[in-house]
Write an enzyme that holds these catalytic residues in place. Structure first.
Site, PDB file in Angstrom:
ATOM      1  N   HIS A 446      36.215  31.146  43.887  1.00  0.00           N
ATOM      2  CA  HIS A 446      36.845  30.526  45.047  1.00  0.00           C
ATOM      3  C   HIS A 446      38.148  29.797  44.743  1.00  0.00           C
ATOM      4  O   HIS A 446      38.843  29.348  45.652  1.00  0.00           O
ATOM      5  CB  HIS A 446      35.869  29.561  45.735  1.00  0.00           C
ATOM      6  CG  HIS A 446      35.945  29.613  47.225  1.00  0.00           C
ATOM      7  ND1 HIS A 446      37.066  30.044  47.900  1.00  0.00           N
ATOM      8  CD2 HIS A 446      35.042  29.278  48.179  1.00  0.00           C
ATOM      9  CE1 HIS A 446      36.848  29.982  49.200  1.00  0.00           C
ATOM     10  NE2 HIS A 446      35.625  29.510  49.392  1.00  0.00           N
ATOM     11  N   ASP A 450      39.706  33.945  48.541  1.00  0.00           N
ATOM     12  CA  ASP A 450      39.135  33.300  49.717  1.00  0.00           C
ATOM     13  C   ASP A 450      38.172  34.255  50.412  1.00  0.00           C
ATOM     14  O   ASP A 450      38.148  35.447  50.164  1.00  0.00           O
ATOM     15  CB  ASP A 450      40.212  32.813  50.678  1.00  0.00           C
ATOM     16  CG  ASP A 450      41.130  33.930  51.108  1.00  0.00           C
ATOM     17  OD1 ASP A 450      42.345  33.686  51.208  1.00  0.00           O
ATOM     18  OD2 ASP A 450      40.649  35.062  51.356  1.00  0.00           O
TER      19      ASP A 450
END
Lengths: 476, 372
Positions: A446, A450
């Site tokens: 992350h 995304d």
């Protein structure tokens, strides 16, 4: 198979008078009715020098190759003490006594001499000293009980300690199946027998249930009625559990896993899952399988999954990237080296198929076959196992639907594929049809990936697999 | 020669009805059995089983067996010292460690194995070998075969056609030997040559010898003829039936516990882990870019695991932390290329992604793995 060890106890042979006899010979009178091993007048804690017995063929010296015990260990009669070698013959030396090892007279690779002391054993006085001959089993003291002299010539091997345990628990040694060497009865055998006894009334012929070595079954016809009578029914005997915790150091594969997973922990993972309808792909593979076989290659689903992933990575190259240690730079890898998680005997290994972006589905299948056979033979090379940029794990072959895979650094994404299930689904017309459904669970880093990117990549990958013909349009 | 299938034999029913009149005793003072399997581990397991379970007082046993390609090392030997493990892996040739002493041999279907089981007291190797020679001479009187005092059988006074090893237990013993009929000599010599340098060990060394196949001497011979001749001679000398009974090493009812024994013989812990302690001291010559790097490596291996490891790299050639990670990882690991490969490739994952670094690392690791 007959495994009788018929030893006549009337012919006692004291082999070679050069042995140190710590007990009075006359005290060792053998007869069928007596207990044989309480006759030695050995005082408490006496140390006996156990000498190396004759090897045969006129051999006088041997080399000590391996010790099975160390100083301070307890030994029972017939336990292996060491392995010696002489002129291409490997000899296992077994203990004649029960006791504790107090001294080893030789180190590994030393020359040991026949007739000279090998080890010093501290005899446990209460147990007595065993003779050269195998000790003969005699019936327990209770006279009402059937003796098993009807089982003619059946001698049971067991150390004095084991015999006492059996006697204390009112067990006939002939009822126990010995699992030790020469079929002798070990303490564990008594304990296991006791465990089976707890609370249960055993059927008339218990021997048939304890899977016996063939020679033991002959004991059953001898006195079946008596057996039912003789079976002890202990009321509240604790179940003897002789299991122990085992501690081992973490080495090799496991150590490697520890390292990788600890590093992976630093990556903030997020997950994304979806369901893929593989009905068309299943059909396509069925058609292509025989073609591949003609070419000598086994075609699974993986080559399709891998190629589709590569096609997807062309549109979303960030999933094929690497983040440096300080999270300062992202490196977009040019090659799609797609790793395939493999489960081997030793554990998880992840070899990768190099440059999938320029490989056909068939090329990938060939390479997978090669990696799989090397993997199962434990012969994968370093180049096979390094350089991966993206990984797929087909955990579905073992089972499961959804998973939460862990990213393998230095990669930034990984996909876990569940098993293909036949499930009912609705088509465009609202009709129920049989669909081949597989679940995929993605994990991504992350820090640079995304959710939207992962989702779009997944959708693209999914569309290629749900409609394999669309792959043709984008194949390079 | 009449081969009886064990299943057809009366003895099975004998076992259940009359304990005494069982197979082994009806056969008289001896028994000749032959394995239907060519799996070296299964056959070695049968030897173990007979040694541990059979009462050899009443009768002796002759066990005949052959294996598909395998290298068999002696109980106290070092496989790295004895054979080319790389070649074995490549050619898919099995490696087995037997429980008897002695040296390393290569088995394939052109080699027959004979095991003579007796009580410990009746253990006598010379007699057994003389029996074999007698059988060979009876078959082909012109064969120049004789037994040496090292318990080898030589053909034409110079070529070894049989090697011997033995195992003695508390009450029983066995002596087994090979007999080269038609083995692949080129594979034999290539696999029995160790490429590993710098090994120092007290393991039993093998004595290399020139070998020859019996079939080279007389092409009319077959393994069947040899087995029959030996069985016949054994039968005559022990005054027993010369018929050979077939035995299946996978039969758990006949040989209870055999599959566990077979498994044990295949474990890494037995095959490699039982190697006596040894050390390696060697210098890796690594060609990197335009220069050659000399790296001194010292390792102590005990129970097949690396106990101590020292790699002497030129300073700063690799980040110091990385080299010590390698050493730390190798210490305690199996001295095994597969395990080392997994270890090094995994370590690579957690180090800086630098192409230069990676190629140096790969070079060093490839060389280290070659030692195994």
């Amino acid at each position: 198979v007959c495994i009788h060890r018929v030893r006549s106890c009337s012919s006692i042979r004291f082999i070679k008078s050069k042995y140190v006899c710590v007990f009075d010979k006359s005290a060792l009178k053998f007869s069928h009715q007596q207990r044989l091993f309480r006759t030695s007048p050995v005082s408490c804690g006496q140390i006996v020098q156990f000498k190396l017995s004759d090897i045969g063929e006129g051999i006088t010296e041997v080399t000590v190759k391996e010790w099975y015990i160390k100083e301070g260990d307890s030994v029972s009669q017939f336990d292996s003490i060491c392995e010696v070698q002489s002129d291409k013959a490997s000899v296992t030396i077994t203990s004649r006594y029960d006791g504790v090892i107090r001294k080893l007279h030789y180190s590994i690779d030393d020359i040991a001499f026949v007739g000279k002391p090998l080890v010093d054993i501290e005899i446990d006085a209460s147990k007595g000293v065993a003779s050269e001959e195998d000790v003969v089993e005699t019936p327990p003291m209770s006279h009402e009980e059937h003796t098993h002299q009807e089982i003619k010539g059946h001698k049971t091997l067991a150390t004095p300690a084991v015999r006492r345990l059996a006697m204390e628990n009112n067990i006939k040694l002939s009822e126990i199946v010995g699992t030790g060497k020469d079929n002798r009865i070990l303490k564990e055998d008594i304990l296991n027998y006791l465990a089976k006894q707890t609370g249960a009334i055993l059927p008339p012929s218990p021997k048939a249930e304890i899977v016996p070595p063939l020679w033991k079954t002959e004991a059953v016809p001898a006195a079946p009625k008596d057996k039912a009578r003789r079976i002890p029914i202990p009321v509240s005997r604790p179940i003897a559990f002789s299991g122990k915790d085992k501690t081992e150091p973490v080495t090799g594969f496991q150590k490697a896993m520890v390292k990788t997973m600890s590093a992976a922990l630093k990556i903030p993972h997020f997950g994304y899952s979806d369901e893929i309808d593989l009905t068309q792909l299943v059909q396509l593979r069925e058609e292509l399988k025989p073609l591949a076989e003609i070419r000598g290659v086994k075609l699974s689903f993986m080559p399709f999954f891998i190629k589709a992933a590569s096609l997807g990575l062309l549109h979303y190259p960030i999933l094929n990237a690497s983040l440096d240690e300080n999270c300062q730079n992202v490196t977009y890898k040019a090659s799609h080296n797609i790793g395939v998680a493999m489960d081997t005997e030793q554990g998880l290994i992840v070899p990768n198929v190099k440059n999938v972006q320029v490989c056909s589905v068939f090329d990938i299948a060939v390479e997978l076959n090669r990696l799989q056979s090397l993997g199962s033979a434990g012969q994968l090379g370093t180049s096979d196992l390094t350089g991966g940029t993206f990984t797929l794990s087909n955990i579905g072959t073992i089972g499961g639907t959804y998973a939460k895979p862990v990213i393998l650094p230095p990669e930034v994404a990984i996909g876990a594929l569940g098993k293909i299930q036949v499930l009912p689904r609705f088509n465009g017309k609202g009709e129920v049809f049989k669909a081949q459904i597989m679940n995929v669970s993605w994990s991504a880093d992350h820090r640079i990936i995304d959710g939207a990117t992962m989702a779009r990549f997944s959708n693209l990958w999914k569309s290629y697999l749900e409609n394999p013909a669309s792959m043709l349009l984008d194949l390079k | 020669m009449v081969l009886q299938s064990l299943k057809n034999c009366l003895w099975l029913s004998c076992i259940h009805r009359t304990p005494k009149a069982c197979f082994w005793s009806t056969a008289g003072g001896g028994l000749i059995i032959q394995s239907v399997s060519n799996d070296v581990y299964q056959n070695l397991a049968v030897e173990d089983w007979i040694h541990d379970h059979m009462d050899l007082e009443k009768q002796q046993v002759l066990f005949l067996w052959r294996n598909s390609p395998a290298v068999v090392i002696g109980r106290h030997q070092n496989p790295w010292q004895e054979c080319n493990l790389r070649l074995l892996r490549q050619k898919n040739i099995k490696l087995a460690r037997r429980r008897s002493g002695g040296g390393t041999v290569y088995h394939d279907l052109g080699n027959i194995n004979l095991t003579f089981f007796t009580t410990r007291k009746k253990y006598e190797r010379m007699g057994n070998l003389k029996l074999v020679v007698k059988a060979l001479k009876a078959l082909r009187p012109q064969l120049d075969v004789h037994v040496t005092d090292r318990y080898d059988i030589l053909l034409d006074r110079q070529y070894k056609i049989s090697g011997t090893a033995a195992k003695l237990g508390r009450t029983s013993a066995y002596h087994h030997c090979t007999l080269l009929c038609n083995a692949d000599k080129s594979v034999l010599s290539s696999v029995l040559k160790s490429p590993y340098k710098g090994l120092k060990s007290n393991a039993t060394p093998s004595m290399p010898a020139s070998v020859k196949n019996l079939f080279e001497e007389d092409a009319s011979l077959t393994s069947g003829m040899l087995l029959d001749a030996i069985a016949k001679e054994y039968a005559v000398q022990n005054q027993i039936d010369h018929r050979i009974t077939l035995i299946n090493p996978a039969d758990e009812t006949l040989l209870p516990g055999i599959s566990n024994r077979t498994k044990e013989l295949q474990t890494w812990e037995w095959v490699y882990g039982k190697t006596p302690k040894f050390s390696i001291s060697t210098c890796l010559s690594m060609a990197y870019k335009d220069s050659v790097l000399d790296v001194q490596v010292n390792m102590d291996v005990k129970h097949g695991r690396i106990e101590v490891c020292n790699i002497d790299l030129p300073e700063q050639w690799l980040p110091p932390g990385l080299c010590s990670e390698l050493v730390k990882g190798l210490t305690g690991s199996k001295f095994c290329p597969n395990e080392a490969t997994t270890l090094v490739t995994t370590l690579l994952r957690v180090c800086p992604q630098d192409h230069e670094l990676h190629s140096r690392w790969s070079l060093l690791c490839e060389n280290m793995i070659r030692l195994m």
